[in-house]
Scaffold this active site. Structure first.
Site, PDB file in Angstrom:
ATOM      1  N   GLU A   1     -25.759-108.080 -10.557  1.00  6.74           N
ATOM      2  CA  GLU A   1     -26.702-108.610  -9.572  1.00  6.74           C
ATOM      3  C   GLU A   1     -27.305-107.488  -8.734  1.00  6.74           C
ATOM      4  OE1 GLU A   1     -22.796-110.024  -8.593  1.00  6.74           O
ATOM      5  OE2 GLU A   1     -23.493-109.704 -10.618  1.00  6.74           O
TER       6      GLU A   1
ATOM      7  N   ARG B   1      -8.514-105.514 -12.621  1.00  3.39           N
ATOM      8  CA  ARG B   1      -7.567-106.627 -12.538  1.00  3.39           C
ATOM      9  C   ARG B   1      -7.210-107.226 -13.890  1.00  3.39           C
ATOM     10  NH1 ARG B   1     -10.641-106.334  -8.024  1.00  3.39           N
ATOM     11  NH2 ARG B   1     -12.238-107.690  -8.865  1.00  3.39           N
TER      12      ARG B   1
END
Length: 181
Positions: free
Chosen positions: A106, A69
């Protein structure tokens, strides 16, 4: 710093054009979907204009967009301020010789790559992405650019999720965002 704190009236249109998708890509995540922003020409133009207004005249020579993006927002910003656009890609997407920067997520590890020679010691870089969450991807992008000799001036994102404290990981580099969720 955030444009929403500056009270710019364009921010409301940008914010209202972003769709929030609950439980995507996994339960508990409130996904900030910028594809609906792209469907609103005025809001999309306003977002680009806000970035261009901030960076025009700052002697930025490189706009580095993070896949995928960052590729949407980076090129129009680069064109408008007279800078080169450098794509920072996921592994094995760029032909030719690359330098790479691995980083922790994560849920595992990832990597960004950039063409050797795309950035040099005289370059002043802006890193662009759609969203900052934990800051891991922005940190990797900054490290990659700095290893190539560039000076990273700032990071710019449309959205920040402050509760995830990504700004705190940016090694003191400024972060400019349009909206906070």
């Amino acid at each position: 710093m955030s444009a929403c704190r500056a009270g710019d009236p364009r921010i409301h249109g940008i914010q209202s054009s972003i769709r929030v998708v609950p439980d995507f890509p996994k339960p508990g995540i409130m996904f900030q979907d910028i594809t609906t922003l792209l469907l609103d020409p005025k809001a999309f133009k306003d977002a680009i204009d806000l970035f261009v207004e901030r960076y025009k005249g700052k002697n930025i020579t490189i706009v580095a967009g993070i896949e995928a993006r960052g590729f949407i927002f980076g090129p129009p910003i680069a064109l408008a301020i007279g800078a080169k656009f450098v794509p920072l890609r996921k592994p094995k997407k760029l032909p030719g010789e690359v330098i790479r920067q691995e980083y922790e997520l994560e849920y595992g590890r990832d990597c960004l790559e950039m063409h050797v020679g795309a950035v040099g010691p005289a370059d002043r870089a802006l890193v662009v992405d759609d969203l900052v969450a934990t800051g891991g991807t922005l940190c990797a992008a900054m490290n990659l650019l700095e290893r190539a000799g560039a000076e990273v001036i700032e990071c710019a994102c449309v959205i920040e999720i402050p509760v995830l404290k990504g700004r705190e990981r940016l090694q003191g580099k400024p972060l400019y965002v349009l909206i906070e969720t």
